[in-house]
Design an enzyme around this catalytic site. Structure first.
Site, PDB file in Angstrom:
ATOM      1  N   HIS A 188       0.852  -1.010  -0.164  1.00  0.00           N
ATOM      2  CA  HIS A 188      -0.343   0.010   0.439  1.00  0.00           C
ATOM      3  C   HIS A 188       0.778   1.177   0.035  1.00  0.00           C
ATOM      4  CE1 HIS A 188      -3.496  -2.064   2.303  1.00  0.00           C
ATOM      5  NE2 HIS A 188      -4.279  -1.816   1.004  1.00  0.00           N
ATOM      6  N   CYS A 240      -2.290   2.722   8.978  1.00  0.00           N
ATOM      7  CA  CYS A 240      -3.593   2.301   9.041  1.00  0.00           C
ATOM      8  C   CYS A 240      -4.770   1.820   9.587  1.00  0.00           C
ATOM      9  CB  CYS A 240      -2.966   0.589   8.593  1.00  0.00           C
ATOM     10  SG  CYS A 240      -0.687   0.686   7.527  1.00  0.00           S
TER      11      CYS A 240
HETATM   12  N1  ARG Z   1      -3.790  -7.087   6.347  1.00  0.00           N
HETATM   13  C1  ARG Z   1      -3.936  -5.838   6.157  1.00  0.00           C
HETATM   14  C2  ARG Z   1      -4.040  -6.888   4.577  1.00  0.00           C
HETATM   15  O1  ARG Z   1      -3.357  -6.737   3.960  1.00  0.00           O
HETATM   16  C3  ARG Z   1      -3.694  -4.618   6.455  1.00  0.00           C
HETATM   17  C4  ARG Z   1      -3.447  -3.608   5.864  1.00  0.00           C
HETATM   18  C5  ARG Z   1      -2.315  -2.330   6.289  1.00  0.00           C
HETATM   19  N2  ARG Z   1      -3.466  -1.271   5.665  1.00  0.00           N
HETATM   20  C6  ARG Z   1      -2.868  -0.437   5.010  1.00  0.00           C
HETATM   21  N3  ARG Z   1      -3.410   1.359   5.164  1.00  0.00           N
HETATM   22  N4  ARG Z   1      -1.543  -0.139   4.380  1.00  0.00           N
HETATM   23  O2  ARG Z   1      -4.729  -6.047   3.981  1.00  0.00           O
END
Ligand code: ARG
Length: 269
Positions: free
Chosen positions: A169, A264
């Site tokens: 992300h 997050c």
């Molecule tokens: N386990 C989640 C996923 O893989 C973690 C999300 C983390 N969020 C972020 N905005 N980086 O989607």
């Protein structure tokens, strides 16, 4: 005053693997510790900003990562809009309707991108201090989300290509800061995207080390001159201090097991 959306990690666990950090961590979350870490983070944020909570839903362990709820935009006329996320992985797709309900109940005009466009909200879309929107793609969100977002929000937006599955992300590798500054991790991006960032931010970007990137230092919450993050090296802390920032560390080790950290766990709304 800044305002954030958070979601208690009542049902948080690593129950499936949708990013490399989750590998080897199935069933390994210490739930009580996760709850305490989240409460500590919530306390820090709530002292500096206001916080709203969304009810957590059983069976949706990643819902605590509210950054992925959607992309919020407040126009100059005060009009509040939210492009709700459309998740890549089936495991997270059911979260969307709960977030959508929250936003429509709180006065946001709820927007959707095209039916088959994948877009994971503020995880992949961040406004900088000049109001430019940076949109990440390549791993979770689709690259064509960019044009659709511009059409909906009518904002200036730039795409960045993510190439490294650990930094899946945009908010794991890039954090815009006040006064045109930013934090970023270069190995997360294609060469062309690194050039775009260098061109846009020049001397005002701090390129973090791999160790800081692995500690999710770019996944930081920024409130005024304060930066809340999981952990930062002495070098990074002093680079930030020189630029007038105060670093507050909030240990979120249990959430790192799911590939997420401080930023997050929040969504600025
Ligand atoms: N386990 C989640 C996923 O893989 C973690 C999300 C983390 N969020 C972020 N905005 N980086 O989607």
């Amino acid at each position: 005053m800044n305002h954030f959306l958070m979601c208690e990690p009542k049902f948080f666990e690593v129950r499936y693997v949708i990013n490399p950090w989750m590998e080897g961590n199935l069933g390994r979350v210490d739930r009580e510790l996760a709850q305490r870490q989240w409460e500590n983070l919530h306390g820090i944020v709530a002292r500096l900003a206001s916080v709203s909570l969304i009810e957590t839903v059983a069976g949706l362990p990643d819902m605590t990562f509210t950054a992925n709820a959607g992309l919020v935009h407040v126009g100059e006329d005060g009009k509040k809009q939210c492009i709700v996320s459309s998740f890549r992985h089936a495991e997270r797709q059911p979260e969307a309707r709960f977030f959508e309900t929250f936003f429509s109940a709180h006065g946001y005009r709820v927007q959707h991108l095209a039916p088959d466009t994948i877009f994971e909200g503020a995880g992949d879309a961040l406004f900088d201090s000049q109001g430019r929107l940076w949109v990440g793609s390549g791993i979770r969100s689709d690259s064509h989300a960019l044009g659709e977002i511009i059409d909906v929000l009518r904002v200036e937006a730039m795409g960045l290509e993510l190439i490294n599955p650990h930094w899946y992300h945009l908010d794991t590798a890039f954090c815009p800061l006040p006064q045109g500054q930013a934090l970023a991790y270069d190995k997360a991006f294609s060469r062309k995207s690194v050039e775009i960032l260098k061109h846009a931010f020049g001397e005002n970007i701090i390129w973090v080390s791999e160790q800081d990137a692995r500690n999710f230092a770019c996944n930081a919450i920024n409130i005024g001159q304060r930066i809340i993050l999981h952990r930062a090296s002495p070098e990074l802390k002093s680079a930030l201090a020189q630029r007038g920032f105060e670093v507050i560390e909030a240990d979120v080790s249990e959430f790192l097991k799911a590939g997420g950290a401080c930023k997050c766990l929040t969504l600025e709304i």
